[in-house]
Scaffold this motif. Structure first.
Motif, PDB file in Angstrom:
ATOM      1  N   GLU A   1      -7.283  10.210  18.590  1.00 33.39           N
ATOM      2  CA  GLU A   1      -6.198  10.706  17.743  1.00 33.39           C
ATOM      3  C   GLU A   1      -5.040   9.720  17.735  1.00 33.39           C
ATOM      4  N   ALA A   2      -4.716   9.165  18.917  1.00 32.98           N
ATOM      5  CA  ALA A   2      -3.662   8.147  18.997  1.00 32.98           C
ATOM      6  C   ALA A   2      -4.066   6.908  18.205  1.00 32.98           C
ATOM      7  N   ARG A   3      -5.320   6.535  18.298  1.00 34.63           N
ATOM      8  CA  ARG A   3      -5.807   5.354  17.553  1.00 34.63           C
ATOM      9  C   ARG A   3      -5.733   5.600  16.053  1.00 34.63           C
ATOM     10  N   ARG A   4      -6.040   6.813  15.611  1.00 25.08           N
ATOM     11  CA  ARG A   4      -5.951   7.148  14.191  1.00 25.08           C
ATOM     12  C   ARG A   4      -4.513   7.010  13.692  1.00 25.08           C
ATOM     13  N   ARG A   5      -3.556   7.483  14.492  1.00 21.97           N
ATOM     14  CA  ARG A   5      -2.146   7.399  14.082  1.00 21.97           C
ATOM     15  C   ARG A   5      -1.705   5.942  13.947  1.00 21.97           C
ATOM     16  N   ILE A   6      -2.174   5.079  14.831  1.00 27.64           N
ATOM     17  CA  ILE A   6      -1.813   3.664  14.718  1.00 27.64           C
ATOM     18  C   ILE A   6      -2.354   3.078  13.416  1.00 27.64           C
ATOM     19  N   GLY A   7      -3.559   3.465  13.052  1.00 23.88           N
ATOM     20  CA  GLY A   7      -4.108   3.009  11.773  1.00 23.88           C
ATOM     21  C   GLY A   7      -3.238   3.431  10.603  1.00 23.88           C
ATOM     22  N   GLU A   8      -2.725   4.656  10.654  1.00 24.31           N
ATOM     23  CA  GLU A   8      -1.850   5.147   9.591  1.00 24.31           C
ATOM     24  C   GLU A   8      -0.530   4.381   9.572  1.00 24.31           C
ATOM     25  N   ILE A   9      -0.008   4.063  10.754  1.00 23.30           N
ATOM     26  CA  ILE A   9       1.236   3.292  10.842  1.00 23.30           C
ATOM     27  C   ILE A   9       1.050   1.915  10.218  1.00 23.30           C
ATOM     28  N   LEU A  10      -0.057   1.257  10.531  1.00 25.93           N
ATOM     29  CA  LEU A  10      -0.320  -0.063   9.964  1.00 25.93           C
ATOM     30  C   LEU A  10      -0.469   0.010   8.447  1.00 25.93           C
ATOM     31  N   ALA A  11      -1.145   1.029   7.957  1.00 26.82           N
ATOM     32  CA  ALA A  11      -1.302   1.179   6.509  1.00 26.82           C
ATOM     33  C   ALA A  11       0.051   1.392   5.833  1.00 26.82           C
ATOM     34  N   ALA A  12       0.912   2.191   6.448  1.00 31.82           N
ATOM     35  CA  ALA A  12       2.249   2.430   5.890  1.00 31.82           C
ATOM     36  C   ALA A  12       3.064   1.141   5.884  1.00 31.82           C
ATOM     37  N   GLY A  13       2.949   0.357   6.959  1.00 30.06           N
ATOM     38  CA  GLY A  13       3.676  -0.908   7.015  1.00 30.06           C
ATOM     39  C   GLY A  13       3.175  -1.901   5.992  1.00 30.06           C
ATOM     40  N   ASP A  14       1.861  -1.957   5.803  1.00 26.95           N
ATOM     41  CA  ASP A  14       1.293  -2.843   4.782  1.00 26.95           C
ATOM     42  C   ASP A  14       1.818  -2.480   3.397  1.00 26.95           C
ATOM     43  N   ALA A  15       1.893  -1.170   3.123  1.00 27.10           N
ATOM     44  CA  ALA A  15       2.392  -0.711   1.823  1.00 27.10           C
ATOM     45  C   ALA A  15       3.872  -1.053   1.648  1.00 27.10           C
ATOM     46  N   ALA A  16       4.651  -0.874   2.716  1.00 24.26           N
ATOM     47  CA  ALA A  16       6.078  -1.206   2.645  1.00 24.26           C
ATOM     48  C   ALA A  16       6.270  -2.698   2.411  1.00 24.26           C
ATOM     49  N   LEU A  17       5.468  -3.512   3.083  1.00 23.63           N
ATOM     50  CA  LEU A  17       5.562  -4.962   2.927  1.00 23.63           C
ATOM     51  C   LEU A  17       5.177  -5.371   1.507  1.00 23.63           C
ATOM     52  N   ALA A  18       4.103  -4.790   1.003  1.00 26.02           N
ATOM     53  CA  ALA A  18       3.663  -5.119  -0.356  1.00 26.02           C
ATOM     54  C   ALA A  18       4.689  -4.691  -1.398  1.00 26.02           C
ATOM     55  N   GLY A  19       5.382  -3.588  -1.119  1.00 25.35           N
ATOM     56  CA  GLY A  19       6.383  -3.083  -2.060  1.00 25.35           C
ATOM     57  C   GLY A  19       7.764  -3.669  -1.875  1.00 25.35           C
ATOM     58  N   GLY A  20       7.911  -4.595  -0.922  1.00 22.44           N
ATOM     59  CA  GLY A  20       9.211  -5.209  -0.682  1.00 22.44           C
ATOM     60  C   GLY A  20      10.208  -4.289  -0.003  1.00 22.44           C
ATOM     61  N   GLU A  21       9.725  -3.207   0.607  1.00 17.02           N
ATOM     62  CA  GLU A  21      10.604  -2.242   1.269  1.00 17.02           C
ATOM     63  C   GLU A  21      10.701  -2.589   2.752  1.00 17.02           C
ATOM     64  N   LEU A  22      11.290  -3.751   3.022  1.00 18.08           N
ATOM     65  CA  LEU A  22      11.312  -4.265   4.394  1.00 18.08           C
ATOM     66  C   LEU A  22      12.122  -3.397   5.334  1.00 18.08           C
ATOM     67  N   GLU A  23      13.102  -2.655   4.792  1.00 20.30           N
ATOM     68  CA  GLU A  23      13.934  -1.818   5.662  1.00 20.30           C
ATOM     69  C   GLU A  23      13.117  -0.730   6.357  1.00 20.30           C
ATOM     70  N   ASP A  24      11.955  -0.386   5.807  1.00 19.86           N
ATOM     71  CA  ASP A  24      11.109   0.646   6.429  1.00 19.86           C
ATOM     72  C   ASP A  24      10.317   0.104   7.623  1.00 19.86           C
ATOM     73  N   LEU A  25      10.232  -1.220   7.726  1.00 24.80           N
ATOM     74  CA  LEU A  25       9.372  -1.799   8.755  1.00 24.80           C
ATOM     75  C   LEU A  25       9.913  -1.626  10.170  1.00 24.80           C
ATOM     76  N   ALA A  26      11.242  -1.540  10.316  1.00 27.87           N
ATOM     77  CA  ALA A  26      11.805  -1.445  11.667  1.00 27.87           C
ATOM     78  C   ALA A  26      11.311  -0.193  12.381  1.00 27.87           C
TER      79      ALA A  26
END
Length: 229
Positions: A117-142
């Motif tokens: 379950e912890a590993r699944r959440r990390i996968g979701e975090i990485l996916a969210a960060g990838d989307a933020a990076l692709a969308g130029g929403e760098l403020e969400d990365l912190a």
């Protein structure tokens, strides 16, 4: 419920909001802050603001002095260097422990549902960060960066290491946010190789990649803000 009790209950939520705005730079470093102004900003009374400021002062986000009021603290290069040094030791250990635990998971043949379950959440975090990076929403990365590193500590399964990292998490997020416009595009993709080493059960590789990741962040931050140190 008496007003004092309601006010006391509001303080933890207010400390989260104020800390978030400090990290994002909406309350800039060195800015003078007053109970009255913060109460108006967050739609609160002054009592929970006072309690929240005490919490944030203990965490190092706010400086309060008798008769001088309160100010947002500054991220000084010397303190930042200390934080990176402590973080490097703690997080290298968490990455190694997480990988070693993953290896045990693979060898046991009996899945640990909490680990997965912890590993699944990390996968979701990485996916969210990838989307933020692709969308130029760098403020969400912190915030996502802090969540990733806390997730690795959770995979490590060490209560002591998790507690240490949680104590550092707010300041780590603040350091990351200050440099996210420069470092964010480079640092976020570095997370996937770290997680791949953890998944592969390679403790030495996970430790090496995490150490390099933190060293690069330290060099970038001090290169921008630590002139003369």
């Amino acid at each position: 419920m008496p007003p004092a009790a309601r006010d006391s209950g509001q303080a933890p939520a207010l400390s989260i909001l104020i800390r978030r705005d400090i990290i994002r730079g909406e309350l800039p470093q060195g800015a003078k802050i007053t109970e009255a102004a913060l109460a108006e900003r967050y739609g609160s009374s002054r009592v929970p603001v006072r309690e929240a400021l005490r919490v944030l002062a203990a965490e190092g986000f706010v400086e309060s002095r008798a008769y001088a009021g309160s100010r947002v603290a500054r991220l000084e290069p010397e303190e930042a260097g200390d934080l990176f040094a402590v973080r490097a030791v703690v997080e290298a250990a968490t990455a190694r422990r997480a990988a070693e635990r993953a290896a045990r998971q693979a060898a046991s043949g009996t899945p640990d549902t909490a680990w997965w379950e912890a590993r699944r959440r990390i996968g979701e975090i990485l996916a969210a960060g990838d989307a933020a990076l692709a969308g130029g929403e760098l403020e969400d990365l912190a915030e996502l960066n802090a969540a990733f590193h806390l997730g690795i500590a959770e995979l490590a399964g060490s209560a002591s290491l998790q507690a240490l990292l949680r104590q550092l998490a707010g300041k780590i997020e603040w350091l990351y946010a200050a440099d996210v416009g420069v470092r964010g595009k480079e640092s976020w993709p570095e997370h996937r190789p770290i997680l791949a080493a953890v998944d592969a059960g390679s403790g030495s590789e996970a430790e090496r990649l995490m150490s390099r990741h933190i060293d690069r962040s330290r060099e970038s931050w001090l290169g921008r803000f630590g002139a003369g140190t």
